[in-house]
Design a protein around this motif. Sequence first.
Motif, PDB file in Angstrom:
ATOM      1  N   LEU A  82     -22.079-116.150 -58.042  1.00  0.00           N
ATOM      2  CA  LEU A  82     -23.318-116.603 -57.395  1.00  0.00           C
ATOM      3  C   LEU A  82     -23.606-115.750 -56.171  1.00  0.00           C
ATOM      4  CD1 LEU A  82     -22.438-120.074 -55.716  1.00  0.00           C
ATOM      5  CD2 LEU A  82     -21.051-118.025 -55.701  1.00  0.00           C
ATOM      6  N   PRO A  83     -24.819-115.819 -55.627  1.00  0.00           N
ATOM      7  CA  PRO A  83     -25.138-114.996 -54.451  1.00  0.00           C
ATOM      8  C   PRO A  83     -24.252-115.365 -53.262  1.00  0.00           C
ATOM      9  CG  PRO A  83     -27.139-115.880 -55.442  1.00  0.00           C
ATOM     10  CD  PRO A  83     -25.984-116.585 -56.096  1.00  0.00           C
ATOM     11  N   PRO A  84     -23.900-114.371 -52.429  1.00  0.00           N
ATOM     12  CA  PRO A  84     -22.957-114.641 -51.336  1.00  0.00           C
ATOM     13  C   PRO A  84     -23.472-115.672 -50.333  1.00  0.00           C
ATOM     14  CG  PRO A  84     -23.910-112.438 -51.116  1.00  0.00           C
ATOM     15  CD  PRO A  84     -24.311-112.948 -52.459  1.00  0.00           C
ATOM     16  N   SER A  85     -24.763-115.784 -50.154  1.00  0.00           N
ATOM     17  CA  SER A  85     -25.280-116.762 -49.191  1.00  0.00           C
ATOM     18  C   SER A  85     -25.177-118.197 -49.718  1.00  0.00           C
ATOM     19  CB  SER A  85     -26.744-116.450 -48.850  1.00  0.00           C
ATOM     20  OG  SER A  85     -27.506-116.456 -50.037  1.00  0.00           O
ATOM     21  N   MET A  86     -24.843-118.372 -51.006  1.00  0.00           N
ATOM     22  CA  MET A  86     -24.690-119.700 -51.611  1.00  0.00           C
ATOM     23  C   MET A  86     -23.218-120.076 -51.801  1.00  0.00           C
ATOM     24  SD  MET A  86     -27.884-120.187 -52.046  1.00  0.00           S
ATOM     25  CE  MET A  86     -29.339-119.126 -52.022  1.00  0.00           C
ATOM     26  N   ASP A  87     -22.320-119.178 -51.407  1.00  0.00           N
ATOM     27  CA  ASP A  87     -20.903-119.236 -51.775  1.00  0.00           C
ATOM     28  C   ASP A  87     -20.127-120.326 -51.047  1.00  0.00           C
ATOM     29  OD1 ASP A  87     -18.698-118.135 -53.178  1.00  0.00           O
ATOM     30  OD2 ASP A  87     -18.102-116.989 -51.415  1.00  0.00           O
ATOM     31  N   GLY A  88     -20.612-120.739 -49.872  1.00  0.00           N
ATOM     32  CA  GLY A  88     -19.926-121.813 -49.149  1.00  0.00           C
ATOM     33  C   GLY A  88     -18.678-121.376 -48.419  1.00  0.00           C
TER      34      GLY A  88
END
Length: 498
Positions: free
Chosen positions: A123-129
């Motif tokens: 998933l995109p890194p800004s969604m990675d948590g």
Amino acid sequence: MSIPRRTLLGILGGSAIALPVLGAAASWAGRGTDTRGKVSFERRIHAPPLAPSRVDAQGQRVFDLTIAAGRTEFTPGRPSTTWGVNGGHLGPTLRAARGEKVRMNVSNALDEATSLHWHGMHLPPSMDGGPHQMIEPGTTWSPSWTVHQQAATLWYHPHPHGRTAPHVYRGLAGMFLIDDDAAPPELPHTYGVDDIPLIVQDRRLPGGVLDPDEPTAGTTGLLGDRILVNGTLGPYLDITTRRVRLRILNGSNARVFRFHFADRRAFELVATDGGLLPAPRATDQVQLAPGERAEIVVTLTPGERVVLCSTDPDTGAGFVQRDGGADRFDVLQLRAAATLAPSPRLPERLAEAPRLPAHTAVDQRVFELAEHTINGRRMSADRIDLTVRKDTTEIWEVRTGDGTLHSFHVHDVQFQVLTVNGSTPPAHLAGWKDTVLLPPGTSMRLIMRFADYADANSPYMYHCHMLYHEDQGMMGQFMVLEPGQRPNPPSAHHAAHH
Ligand code: C2O
Ligand code: CU
Ligand code: CU
């Protein structure tokens, strides 16, 4: 060795010679914690509920998750303060299908900041948590992405920098299952009936109560002497079908398990971290380090009871066993009903098995894990340790450099193991992986493809998944970039592409 010193002296009559000899023999023999035959399986295992979801006007599957403190009685009448997602301890099972768009509304009702990371998800890194997506108390974080991966057992847990071990230890973890129409229908797939999630975690429960701060011990962090499965102490699982699929997650902070049945019966290993193996593999044991998953299919006979155990995991410490290498546990009792519903035979093929060919790799990098560092550096939020080009394949050679036990986990990708100490990997490492155990002296070559999601503002992480080590800074950051793109975080000038 848990015999009090005074007892030993009594046994030995105070002999000045015998005591050190026995002490040395005990550590060679490596007698560790042993609960086999001592667990009374009195509690029905807790089944994590499937998280409710809804599909919004944009066609996104939306989940509402609230992280909060609660009270949990691991032992009746002795409540512990625990943390959970949509409940007092652990979290519900999330479930989404390949190709679906998902959105998570994650609210933090704790009084400290945390995060929620989707371990194993592409998933995109800004969604990675990860540590760059902290959720402050009283706020909600709402990542969304499209599921682009095959059927798999993934999981979620917090990832705050320096605080991951206590946050997981208090109970923040849950399963995230990916469904895929390509998965063979013969695999047991009725959740809670013949398809069972098992989150296995070791804990210390002095006086029956969980100490909320993971007490540090040993070289890898806490090793508890009690085992929880889905948060249940001393659990049994009722089984009503001839075959059952167990999706096992090692959700411990530091403990390695080598699972097997008490009668050493064979079972089929059908999936590892990133999804189904090409074909079922008959075995009688499966070893899992913290963060790793395995799906197994076990066949039962009507009316029988059999215990899932863990014995002597290979922590590579040799004859002086440490890091839990000599520990033995009774984990879970399976109780088969007097009549079992029939289950289909497993197919010979489970999934396509494309291999990533080594010659397609554009870069090779070396990661040496030693002394709470990777390549001599501790994690720094404003240093990007490396950048990779989108749509390329790389080989990462990971090795231990300090004689202690480590593991290696990479965000964003599922990788394949090319070699272990220069040789073809064993069959259980033949499938997709995102976490591998590195006993002392081990080196592995991993091949991975960075297919999507270039972002010059958000890094992904790689780290040792022994949570104490991770918190000590055994972690680095990488960015996926378009050709010619430069990283754009606060300290972009530290970035190194080689
Ligand atoms: Cu399961 Cu970076 O973590
Ligand atoms: Cu992860
Ligand atoms: Cu480590």
